[in-house]
Write an enzyme that holds these catalytic residues in place. Structure first.
Site, PDB file in Angstrom:
ATOM      1  N   GLU A  94      23.095-127.451   4.662  1.00 39.13           N
ATOM      2  CA  GLU A  94      24.236-127.203   3.765  1.00 39.13           C
ATOM      3  C   GLU A  94      23.791-127.289   2.306  1.00 39.13           C
ATOM      4  O   GLU A  94      22.677-127.685   1.993  1.00 39.13           O
ATOM      5  CB  GLU A  94      25.351-128.231   4.001  1.00 39.13           C
ATOM      6  CG  GLU A  94      26.569-127.704   4.737  1.00 39.13           C
ATOM      7  CD  GLU A  94      27.405-126.720   3.920  1.00 39.13           C
ATOM      8  OE1 GLU A  94      27.001-126.357   2.802  1.00 39.13           O
ATOM      9  OE2 GLU A  94      28.467-126.323   4.399  1.00 39.13           O
ATOM     10  N   ASN A 145      31.285-133.650   1.506  1.00 44.09           N
ATOM     11  CA  ASN A 145      30.817-132.492   2.269  1.00 44.09           C
ATOM     12  C   ASN A 145      30.178-131.386   1.455  1.00 44.09           C
ATOM     13  O   ASN A 145      29.077-130.962   1.768  1.00 44.09           O
ATOM     14  CB  ASN A 145      31.967-131.906   3.091  1.00 44.09           C
ATOM     15  CG  ASN A 145      31.476-130.870   4.089  1.00 44.09           C
ATOM     16  OD1 ASN A 145      30.505-131.124   4.800  1.00 44.09           O
ATOM     17  ND2 ASN A 145      32.124-129.715   4.152  1.00 44.09           N
ATOM     18  N   ASP A 170      33.024-121.159   5.877  1.00 46.25           N
ATOM     19  CA  ASP A 170      32.263-122.340   5.463  1.00 46.25           C
ATOM     20  C   ASP A 170      32.064-122.245   3.947  1.00 46.25           C
ATOM     21  O   ASP A 170      32.996-121.896   3.224  1.00 46.25           O
ATOM     22  CB  ASP A 170      30.950-122.413   6.240  1.00 46.25           C
ATOM     23  CG  ASP A 170      30.440-123.838   6.412  1.00 46.25           C
ATOM     24  OD1 ASP A 170      30.324-124.543   5.384  1.00 46.25           O
ATOM     25  OD2 ASP A 170      30.148-124.256   7.540  1.00 46.25           O
TER      26      ASP A 170
END
Length: 289
Positions: free
Chosen positions: A16, A101, A196
């Site tokens: 990520e 996140n 995403d």
């Protein structure tokens, strides 16, 4: 536009947060679940990795040097020189099952980031902004999995992702750092997969990576689908534009939750990919810390 190819056979659990850092001429990204920060230098081919003390959602470059990292418990300064982490601010200490996140830095140096339930069950996620040592609630909450945000090149529009809700909303971003009323921008279907991480290019178009969708997509500021880039792996998490002219797109991917049979069909899951684009990205602003 070229087809994506693997540039680092990493096998990340949950790759990520890719970001091209011009001062390093390198791509930085994380593996959230393996608690790693990675750096890829495409010119030399060098690959470096550091261990984080907790789940790490992002690492964005700071004006004063080093990085601001989003850990499970809050924000920390990360120094690649010695691999150290020093606490800046706790975030949601009353929600120990949450973690940070995804994040982005807007043109003013304000960092926007989100939290989420690490178990992906409770709607306990929210968005925040950080600038000059202070964390402020952004006024958007009750989300199971936050992703993004992304901010337009002029700093006037912010895009917020609710992954399990399969939606992406847009809102005006005021000079005082306040988010205006949200408006629909994109709604995916079950057949599409899950939105995403979003990324903005120099034309203000929004690239949305599709988890469980085998692709990343480019949308106009009006929400019109312009391009689709297919991948040999199902879980594309986010892209970042890098290279000297910002026309190389780097994509992080994930293999979490995949069965042995699924990994046999997509063995490059979790690798770092790259492909070429016609429209360059936008230089990453450094966090005003």
């Amino acid at each position: 536009m070229s087809e994506p190819h693997s540039v680092w056979e990493l096998g990340a659990e949950l790759g990520e947060g890719p970001v091209w850092v011009e001062r390093d001429q390198a791509l930085w990204f994380v593996d959230i679940k393996k608690k790693h920060i990675h750096c890829f230098d495409p010119a030399s081919g060098d690959k470096q990795s550091w261990d984080a003390p907790e789940f790490v959602g992002f690492a964005l470059p700071a004006r004063s040097g080093g990085f601001i990292a989003g850990l499970q418990s809050g924000l920390a300064r990360f120094d690649p020189a010695d691999g150290s982490f020093s606490r800046i601010a706790a975030v949601e200490p009353n929600l120990p099952d949450n973690r940070l996140n995804d994040a982005v830095t807007d043109p003013t140096g304000t960092m926007w980031f989100g939290s989420m339930d690490n178990r992906e069950v409770a709607k306990s996620g929210a968005f925040y902004r950080f600038s000059i040592g202070k964390v402020h609630a952004a006024g958007v909450a009750d989300i199971e999995i936050t992703n993004g945000p992304a901010v337009s090149p002029d700093g006037r529009t912010i895009y917020l992702v609710d992954t399990l809700g399969r939606s992406l909303t847009a809102a005006d971003l005021g000079p005082d750092g306040r988010i205006g009323p949200r408006r629909p921008f994109l709604q995916l279907t079950e057949a599409d997969g899950y939105p995403d991480g979003p990324t903005i290019d120099s034309e203000g178009c929004v690239w949305v990576s599709i988890y469980a969708g085998w692709e990343t997509r480019r949308y106009s500021p009006a929400g019109e689908l312009l391009q689709r880039v297919r991948f040999p792996v199902p879980n594309v998490t986010k892209i970042a534009f890098g290279g000297p002219d910002l026309t190389t797109a780097y994509a992080t991917t994930a293999r979490q939750g995949m069965s042995a049979e699924e990994l046999d069909r997509a063995p490059q899951s979790g690798d770092l990919f790259s492909f070429q684009v016609d429209v360059p990205g936008v230089s990453c602003a450094y966090v005003a810390d």
